[in-house]
Scaffold this motif. Structure first.
Motif, mmCIF file in Angstrom:
data_model
loop_
_atom_site.group_PDB
_atom_site.id
_atom_site.type_symbol
_atom_site.label_atom_id
_atom_site.label_comp_id
_atom_site.label_asym_id
_atom_site.label_seq_id
_atom_site.Cartn_x
_atom_site.Cartn_y
_atom_site.Cartn_z
ATOM 1 N N VAL A 198 49.207 46.487 41.601
ATOM 2 C CA VAL A 198 49.575 46.635 43.015
ATOM 3 C C VAL A 198 48.348 46.988 43.850
ATOM 4 N N ASN A 199 47.529 47.910 43.353
ATOM 5 C CA ASN A 199 46.312 48.282 44.080
ATOM 6 C C ASN A 199 45.306 47.150 44.133
ATOM 7 N N LEU A 200 45.256 46.366 43.065
ATOM 8 C CA LEU A 200 44.306 45.259 43.039
ATOM 9 C C LEU A 200 44.742 44.158 44.010
ATOM 10 N N ALA A 201 46.013 43.789 43.936
ATOM 11 C CA ALA A 201 46.534 42.759 44.839
ATOM 12 C C ALA A 201 46.537 43.242 46.284
ATOM 13 N N GLY A 202 46.646 44.577 46.454
ATOM 14 C CA GLY A 202 46.674 45.132 47.797
ATOM 15 C C GLY A 202 45.434 44.851 48.614
ATOM 16 N N ALA A 203 44.322 44.558 47.931
ATOM 17 C CA ALA A 203 43.087 44.243 48.652
ATOM 18 C C ALA A 203 43.236 42.970 49.475
ATOM 19 N N VAL A 240 50.425 29.048 51.224
ATOM 20 C CA VAL A 240 49.822 28.678 49.938
ATOM 21 C C VAL A 240 49.150 29.876 49.296
ATOM 22 N N PHE A 241 48.445 30.665 50.090
ATOM 23 C CA PHE A 241 47.736 31.813 49.528
ATOM 24 C C PHE A 241 48.712 32.855 48.984
ATOM 25 N N VAL A 242 49.829 33.069 49.658
ATOM 26 C CA VAL A 242 50.826 34.033 49.168
ATOM 27 C C VAL A 242 51.334 33.614 47.795
ATOM 28 N N PHE A 243 51.623 32.332 47.629
ATOM 29 C CA PHE A 243 52.083 31.836 46.332
ATOM 30 C C PHE A 243 51.004 32.019 45.263
ATOM 31 N N LEU A 244 49.758 31.725 45.619
ATOM 32 C CA LEU A 244 48.657 31.897 44.664
ATOM 33 C C LEU A 244 48.498 33.360 44.271
ATOM 34 N N LEU A 245 48.588 34.246 45.250
ATOM 35 C CA LEU A 245 48.424 35.671 44.977
ATOM 36 C C LEU A 245 49.513 36.179 44.030
ATOM 37 N N ILE A 246 50.746 35.780 44.280
ATOM 38 C CA ILE A 246 51.853 36.199 43.412
ATOM 39 C C ILE A 246 51.654 35.667 41.999
ATOM 40 N N HIS A 247 51.291 34.396 41.902
ATOM 41 C CA HIS A 247 51.120 33.769 40.584
ATOM 42 C C HIS A 247 50.022 34.458 39.778
ATOM 43 N N ASN A 282 37.994 32.009 41.435
ATOM 44 C CA ASN A 282 37.110 33.135 41.751
ATOM 45 C C ASN A 282 37.870 34.189 42.544
ATOM 46 N N ASN A 283 38.338 35.235 41.859
ATOM 47 C CA ASN A 283 39.097 36.274 42.536
ATOM 48 C C ASN A 283 38.887 37.608 41.824
ATOM 49 N N ILE A 284 39.378 38.675 42.430
ATOM 50 C CA ILE A 284 39.154 40.010 41.880
ATOM 51 C C ILE A 284 39.926 40.211 40.573
ATOM 52 N N PHE A 285 40.994 39.454 40.359
ATOM 53 C CA PHE A 285 41.736 39.542 39.098
ATOM 54 C C PHE A 285 40.869 39.064 37.935
ATOM 55 N N THR A 286 40.121 37.991 38.170
ATOM 56 C CA THR A 286 39.213 37.483 37.139
ATOM 57 C C THR A 286 38.138 38.508 36.810
ATOM 58 N N ILE A 287 37.603 39.159 37.852
ATOM 59 C CA ILE A 287 36.588 40.193 37.638
ATOM 60 C C ILE A 287 37.161 41.318 36.779
ATOM 61 N N SER A 290 38.387 28.884 52.462
ATOM 62 C CA SER A 290 37.529 29.220 51.324
ATOM 63 C C SER A 290 38.219 30.220 50.402
ATOM 64 N N PHE A 291 38.912 31.197 50.989
ATOM 65 C CA PHE A 291 39.678 32.154 50.184
ATOM 66 C C PHE A 291 40.727 31.422 49.355
ATOM 67 N N THR A 292 41.437 30.501 49.992
ATOM 68 C CA THR A 292 42.568 29.832 49.353
ATOM 69 C C THR A 292 42.118 28.842 48.289
ATOM 70 N N VAL A 293 41.144 28.000 48.622
ATOM 71 C CA VAL A 293 40.689 26.975 47.681
ATOM 72 C C VAL A 293 39.983 27.588 46.482
ATOM 73 N N ALA A 294 39.185 28.630 46.725
ATOM 74 C CA ALA A 294 38.405 29.233 45.639
ATOM 75 C C ALA A 294 39.203 30.228 44.810
ATOM 76 N N PHE A 295 40.361 30.646 45.316
ATOM 77 C CA PHE A 295 41.102 31.717 44.651
ATOM 78 C C PHE A 295 41.433 31.436 43.182
#
Length: 316
Positions: free
Chosen positions: A63-68, A31-38, A277-282, A269-274
């Motif tokens: 790429v650098n941002l998602a790499g985190a 689930v998290f992989v799909f969220l990260l890609i989206h 609340n994630n670094i992309f939003t910041i 918590s990472f998956t549900v909150a993503f």
């Protein structure tokens, strides 16, 4: 203990719990992989449209941002594999290879989560123009914590593999304990860093941070996840200090209550909150603030711009 008396487990492993956590970690990771890609694709489009007319803004390449988050994903799959091999080991407790794999994988996976926490925090501070609020120079902050994390991982992995043999079990236990104490020490400093960051940022916010509504919740989430890893590492360190015949090593429920459960709560918590609340939003909030705020760039000369992480795009 003689060779004939050596047992891989001091209890009868519960296969049902192993199956449960195998499934939980696998589902959460997928689930998290799909969220990260989206959200990576979505954020790339948003940021590209914002910086098109003003390319001098500070921002990360996608790429650098998602790499985190990549170490986090690896950590989740390592947990999945660890419990999958624990299932196999539970069916036949005399098999050595499944025992070694599950031991090593369950030991080292939290260090991968820790690497993502360090990287996300560093990127967040840079996007908020708040590198000067860190304990260490921004240029080395993330690198130092990740190096400590890698050192901890290598010691735990080597020690976990050595513990499967009678001749090297004691040395392996000492290596794992050393690795865990390194992890505890670095996490202790990092948690202090996070607390100080919140305190200093609240007391003296940057022009960017006052226009970002997400950084506090993300920092608190990282802080909670850091405590989960810290508690887990302390219990595991006590386990190896007590030894093979100790209270913790002799009772399987410690593994699930103080290791499997905290790490799954972290992943959950990472998956549900993503989505919220994630670094992309910041980054999106930071770029929008840089475009709309008439901030004085001289105010940021106090931050050593050479210390900004190399994969940030920033031009005068």
């Amino acid at each position: 203990m003689s060779k004939g008396d050596f047992e891989l487990y001091r209890y009868k492993p519960e296969i049902g719990a192993s199956i449960l956590f195998t499934v939980l970690f696998a589902l959460a990771a997928v689930v998290f992989v799909f969220l990260l890609i989206h959200y990576s694709v979505k954020s790339r489009r948003t940021v590209a449209s914002l910086v098109r007319s003003q390319p001098t803004l500070r921002y990360y390449g996608i790429v650098n941002l998602a790499g985190a988050y990549i170490p986090f994903i690896f950590g989740s799959f390592v947990e999945f594999l660890g419990f999958a091999f624990r299932c196999k080991s539970s069916r036949d407790t005399t098999l050595l290879n499944p025992y070694i794999i599950q031991t090593v994988f369950l030991l080292v996976s939290p260090t991968l989560y820790a690497a993502s926490i360090y990287m996300i925090f560093g990127r967040m501070a840079s996007l908020l123009f708040a590198e000067n609020l860190m304990i260490m120079p921004a240029r080395f902050n993330t690198t130092i914590f990740v190096i400590g994390d890698v050192g901890s991982l290598l010691l735990q992995a080597a020690g976990g593999a050595m513990m499967s043999k009678i001749s090297s079990a004691s040395s392996g236990s000492h290596l794992v304990t050393a690795g865990l104490f390194i992890q505890i020490a670095f996490f202790g400093v990092f948690i202090i860093n996070e607390f100080l960051f919140i305190f200093k940022m609240t007391k003296k916010p940057t022009t960017i941070s006052v226009r970002s509504s997400s950084w506090k919740s993300l920092n608190i989430a990282l802080l909670v996840d850091s405590f989960l890893i810290l508690i887990r590492s302390i219990v595991r360190a006590v386990e190896f200090i007590q030894g093979y015949d100790g209270q913790i090593a002799s009772h399987e429920w410690f593994l699930y209550i103080f290791d499997a459960l905290p790490m799954f709560l972290l992943v959950l918590s990472f998956t549900v909150a993503f989505p919220f609340n994630n670094i992309f939003t910041i980054q999106e909030e930071s770029v929008q603030a840089q475009k709309s705020a008439r901030f004085d760039k001289d105010a940021y000369t106090k931050v050593d711009m050479a210390s900004v992480e190399e994969d940030i795009v920033f031009k005068e």
